[in-house]
Write an enzyme that holds these catalytic residues in place. Structure first.
Site, PDB file in Angstrom:
ATOM      1  N   ASP A  59       0.755  -1.320   0.023  1.00  0.00           N
ATOM      2  CA  ASP A  59      -0.052  -0.111   0.092  1.00  0.00           C
ATOM      3  C   ASP A  59       0.763   1.268   0.019  1.00  0.00           C
ATOM      4  O   ASP A  59       1.786   1.330   0.830  1.00  0.00           O
ATOM      5  CB  ASP A  59      -0.841  -0.133   1.041  1.00  0.00           C
ATOM      6  CG  ASP A  59      -2.104   1.002   1.136  1.00  0.00           C
ATOM      7  OD1 ASP A  59      -1.746   2.349   0.980  1.00  0.00           O
ATOM      8  OD2 ASP A  59      -3.136   0.829   1.134  1.00  0.00           O
ATOM      9  N   ILE A  60       0.553   2.012  -0.837  1.00  0.00           N
ATOM     10  CA  ILE A  60       1.434   3.185  -1.085  1.00  0.00           C
ATOM     11  C   ILE A  60       1.159   4.344   0.326  1.00  0.00           C
ATOM     12  O   ILE A  60       1.926   5.398   0.376  1.00  0.00           O
ATOM     13  CB  ILE A  60       1.032   4.094  -2.411  1.00  0.00           C
ATOM     14  CG1 ILE A  60       2.414   4.874  -3.105  1.00  0.00           C
ATOM     15  CG2 ILE A  60      -0.084   4.738  -2.456  1.00  0.00           C
ATOM     16  CD1 ILE A  60       3.336   3.952  -3.478  1.00  0.00           C
ATOM     17  N   HIS A  82      -9.813  -5.911  -2.519  1.00  0.00           N
ATOM     18  CA  HIS A  82      -8.497  -6.133  -1.861  1.00  0.00           C
ATOM     19  C   HIS A  82      -8.573  -6.239  -0.509  1.00  0.00           C
ATOM     20  O   HIS A  82      -9.428  -5.758   0.412  1.00  0.00           O
ATOM     21  CB  HIS A  82      -7.869  -4.666  -2.233  1.00  0.00           C
ATOM     22  CG  HIS A  82      -8.491  -3.423  -1.884  1.00  0.00           C
ATOM     23  ND1 HIS A  82      -9.279  -2.737  -2.832  1.00  0.00           N
ATOM     24  CD2 HIS A  82      -8.128  -2.738  -0.877  1.00  0.00           C
ATOM     25  CE1 HIS A  82      -9.686  -1.738  -1.875  1.00  0.00           C
ATOM     26  NE2 HIS A  82      -9.003  -1.703  -1.168  1.00  0.00           N
ATOM     27  N   HIS A 136      -6.554  -5.702   3.038  1.00  0.00           N
ATOM     28  CA  HIS A 136      -5.407  -5.219   3.851  1.00  0.00           C
ATOM     29  C   HIS A 136      -4.943  -6.121   4.475  1.00  0.00           C
ATOM     30  O   HIS A 136      -5.127  -6.798   5.298  1.00  0.00           O
ATOM     31  CB  HIS A 136      -5.843  -3.897   4.368  1.00  0.00           C
ATOM     32  CG  HIS A 136      -6.397  -2.636   3.494  1.00  0.00           C
ATOM     33  ND1 HIS A 136      -5.632  -1.602   3.295  1.00  0.00           N
ATOM     34  CD2 HIS A 136      -7.541  -2.777   3.043  1.00  0.00           C
ATOM     35  CE1 HIS A 136      -6.394  -0.863   2.824  1.00  0.00           C
ATOM     36  NE2 HIS A 136      -7.518  -1.421   2.466  1.00  0.00           N
ATOM     37  N   GLU A 138     -12.420   3.350  -1.168  1.00  0.00           N
ATOM     38  CA  GLU A 138     -11.906   4.063  -2.267  1.00  0.00           C
ATOM     39  C   GLU A 138     -11.487   3.455  -3.559  1.00  0.00           C
ATOM     40  O   GLU A 138     -11.722   4.066  -4.452  1.00  0.00           O
ATOM     41  CB  GLU A 138     -10.224   4.493  -1.624  1.00  0.00           C
ATOM     42  CG  GLU A 138      -9.509   5.718  -2.341  1.00  0.00           C
ATOM     43  CD  GLU A 138      -8.096   5.525  -1.950  1.00  0.00           C
ATOM     44  OE1 GLU A 138      -6.886   5.713  -2.576  1.00  0.00           O
ATOM     45  OE2 GLU A 138      -7.928   5.370  -0.488  1.00  0.00           O
TER      46      GLU A 138
END
Ligand code: AMP
Length: 134
Positions: A29-30, A94, A96, A89
Site C-alpha cells: 500500500d502506497i 482487495h 489489507h 476508495e
C-alpha cells in the site's frame, strides 16, 4: 475503464510487488499504516465488493492472503498480521494485511507513514524473498 488495481496487476502502473501467482497479486500500500502494509487482489476480476465474489475466487484470494501474511510476518517482525477489508476508495476487491504491534496499527484514521522509494523497495524485496521460500 480498468481499475487502477487492474492496471497494477498488468504492470501498466508501477507497484512494489510482494507476491504473485496466476490469479492473485500482492503489493505494498502506497499510504501504509505500518511498514509492510500490503494489499492483496484478484488479477482478472474487477468486482467492487468482496462478498460479491464467486466462492472459488473468494476462497482462492483468502488462501493467497494467508500465504502472503506468513511471508509478511517473517519479513517484518510483528505480533500479528492484521486483516481488513474496506474498499471505500478503490472499487476493485482487495484485502489489507497490516503488521501489528498494537491495535492502533489498524486504525485507518491515523496519519499514514511516508517512506522513501528505497524503503518501499527494500521491504517489498524482503517479503517477496520470504514468499518464494514457502
Ligand atoms: P480502500 O479502498 O478504502 O480499502 O483503500 C484503498 C487503499 O489503496 C488505500 O490504502 C490506498 O493507499 C491504496 N492505494 C490506492 N492507490 C494505490 C496505488 N497506486 N498503489 C498502492 N496502493 C494504493
Amino acid at each position: 475503464m480498468p481499475t487502477v488495481f487492474t492496471k497494477i496487476a498488468k504492470g501498466e502502473i508501477p507497484s512494489y510487488k510482494v507476491a504473485e501467482n496466476e490469479d492473485f497479486y500482492a503489493f505494498l500500500d502506497i499510504n501504509p499504516l505500518a511498514e509492510g502494509h500490503t494489499l492483496v487482489i484478484p488479477k482478472h476480476l474487477e468486482k467492487d465488493y468482496i462478498f460479491d465474489l464467486d466462492d472459488n475466487t473468494y476462497l482462492g484470494l483468502c488462501a493467497f492472503a494467508k500465504k502472503v501474511a506468513v511471508a509478511l510476518k517473517a519479513a517484518v517482525p510483528c505480533r500479528r498480521v492484521g486483516v481488513a477489508v474496506l474498499g471505500m476508495e478503490v472499487p476493485h476487491v482487495h484485502i489489507h494485511l497490516v503488521p501489528l504491534q498494537t491495535e492502533q496499527d489498524l486504525d485507518f484514521r491515523k496519519k499514514k507513514l511516508e517512506l522513501s522509494q528505497e524503503r518501499f523497495s527494500s521491504i517489498a524485496s524482503s517479503i517477496l524473498a520470504e514468499y518464494e521460500k514457502l
